[in-house]
Design an enzyme around this catalytic site. Sequence first.
Site, PDB file in Angstrom:
ATOM      1  N   LYS A 178       0.853  -1.145  -0.055  1.00  0.00           N
ATOM      2  CA  LYS A 178      -0.014  -0.003  -0.080  1.00  0.00           C
ATOM      3  C   LYS A 178       0.812   1.175  -0.120  1.00  0.00           C
ATOM      4  O   LYS A 178       2.034   1.017   0.136  1.00  0.00           O
ATOM      5  CB  LYS A 178      -1.010  -0.071   1.104  1.00  0.00           C
ATOM      6  CG  LYS A 178      -1.913  -1.042   1.063  1.00  0.00           C
ATOM      7  CD  LYS A 178      -3.090  -1.151  -0.193  1.00  0.00           C
ATOM      8  CE  LYS A 178      -3.739  -2.432  -0.402  1.00  0.00           C
ATOM      9  NZ  LYS A 178      -4.424  -3.258   0.623  1.00  0.00           N
TER      10      LYS A 178
HETATM   11  C1  LIG Z   1      -5.507  -4.239   0.974  1.00  0.00           C
HETATM   12  C2  LIG Z   1      -7.069  -4.197   0.810  1.00  0.00           C
HETATM   13  C3  LIG Z   1      -7.792  -4.394   1.954  1.00  0.00           C
HETATM   14  C4  LIG Z   1      -7.303  -4.986   3.155  1.00  0.00           C
HETATM   15  O1  LIG Z   1      -6.106  -4.430   3.745  1.00  0.00           O
HETATM   16  P1  LIG Z   1      -5.531  -5.419   4.951  1.00  0.00           P
HETATM   17  O2  LIG Z   1      -4.675  -4.158   5.486  1.00  0.00           O
HETATM   18  O3  LIG Z   1      -4.415  -6.256   4.152  1.00  0.00           O
HETATM   19  O4  LIG Z   1      -6.406  -6.219   5.784  1.00  0.00           O
HETATM   20  C5  LIG Z   1      -9.102  -3.925   2.061  1.00  0.00           C
HETATM   21  N1  LIG Z   1      -9.668  -3.621   1.037  1.00  0.00           N
HETATM   22  C6  LIG Z   1      -8.961  -3.157  -0.212  1.00  0.00           C
HETATM   23  C7  LIG Z   1      -9.519  -2.576  -1.228  1.00  0.00           C
HETATM   24  C8  LIG Z   1      -7.702  -3.600  -0.199  1.00  0.00           C
HETATM   25  O5  LIG Z   1      -6.873  -3.265  -1.461  1.00  0.00           O
END
Ligand SMILES: *Cc1c(COP(=O)(O)O)cnc(C)c1O
Length: 396
Positions: free
Chosen positions: A196
């Site tokens: 991210k």
């Molecule tokens: C990465 C992601 C999540 C989950 O994030 P985590 O921190 O891995 O639980 C939820 N929604 C979207 C759209 C994502 O890309």
Amino acid sequence: MSVDAKLPFLPFALPEIGEEEIAEVVDALRSGWVTTGPKTKRFEADFSAFLAGEGGDPAQFHSIAVNSATAGLHLALEALGIGPGDEVITTTHTFTASAEVARYLGADVKLVDIDPATLCICPAAIEAAITPRTKAIVPVHYAGLACDMPAILAIARRHGLKVVEDAAHALPTTCGGRLVGTLDSDVTVFSFYANKTITTGEGGMLVTRDAAIAARAKVMRLHGINRDAFDRFTAKVPSWYYEIVAPGFKYNLTDIAAALGLHQLQRARAFQDKRTALAAAYGQALAGLPLTLPPQPAAGELHAWHLYVVQLGDDAPIGRDAFIEALFAEGIGCSVHYIPLHQHPYWRERYGLKAEDFPASQRAFERMVSLPLYTRMTEADVQRVAAAVRRALGKA
Ligand SMILES: *Cc1c(COP(=O)(O)O)cnc(C)c1O
């Protein structure tokens, strides 16, 4: 085909972790506070200050650090009282976490189609999916571009629904000049997963202005304990006593992870500048090819550019899968965001979903490729990817 065998593999995503992050992690390790403690508290305070901006009041936000965005989404729906018999509307064009959390609580999920221009959830499709059981909407700011939040919030107000923004891609993103996290929804949840825009390895942040939601999420973050371990161990008086007030979860962020987050957050604006520059370089290098390039934000708005998603045009000489293989053969990693939820056996079978019910998502899925986009890339890397794209499309 000219493939330079000397070039190293260019992965689809890579985090950028600096010496400050490393020193802060070492400091956590040496301090004795390895789980939730002072660094997590500071990260939460810094996050509220980031959202408030220069001169803004951080105290209007409750930022609650969690060990994933999935955990944050679960806590958000739980705090809003979502349960069996309720329905939650979200986009089919997302990661399963956006939807699965409603199922944790025994609620049902209504998946809806996207706007083909933005790949974000379609407000008209939301409105058409509302039933007397609908309790909440979970919009996803796809790729880092804000959803049409004015329309979504208006629908929510009209029908008395809660709104939990899945902002996993959206740090920092603006909508109407305001940062996502400061809009008029009930809760916003960010992700700090490894790929991210900022990362703590695993982690997330739940943000709300509502003191009651914040209080419930804090209790449920740590076993339903009515005071957290940090308060207990830093109290000035002996404080072994606590009460369990609910069957809570184990969703707290560690100080080791928060140590990363403290410095990643400080770099969030610079990271975004870099991502924006790389996206602009892609835009120039890929112009005129049989591709649909990603939508741009409106003038003056911030796009987090978590993803750079192109779609093969009808006039492209190869299909999506062959395109990804061609780039892989040149040492370039790509991905697809997402295999829509209506295609996955669990969601398809549970709700009897058909691809025809999601024409915009289905069409985008069949043509879409996410190209590498991350701050450790150089403009030369972008040119390398663009050259491989041109070769794959027979336009070298
Ligand atoms: C990465 C992601 C999540 C989950 O994030 P985590 O921190 O891995 O639980 C939820 N929604 C979207 C759209 C994502 O890309």
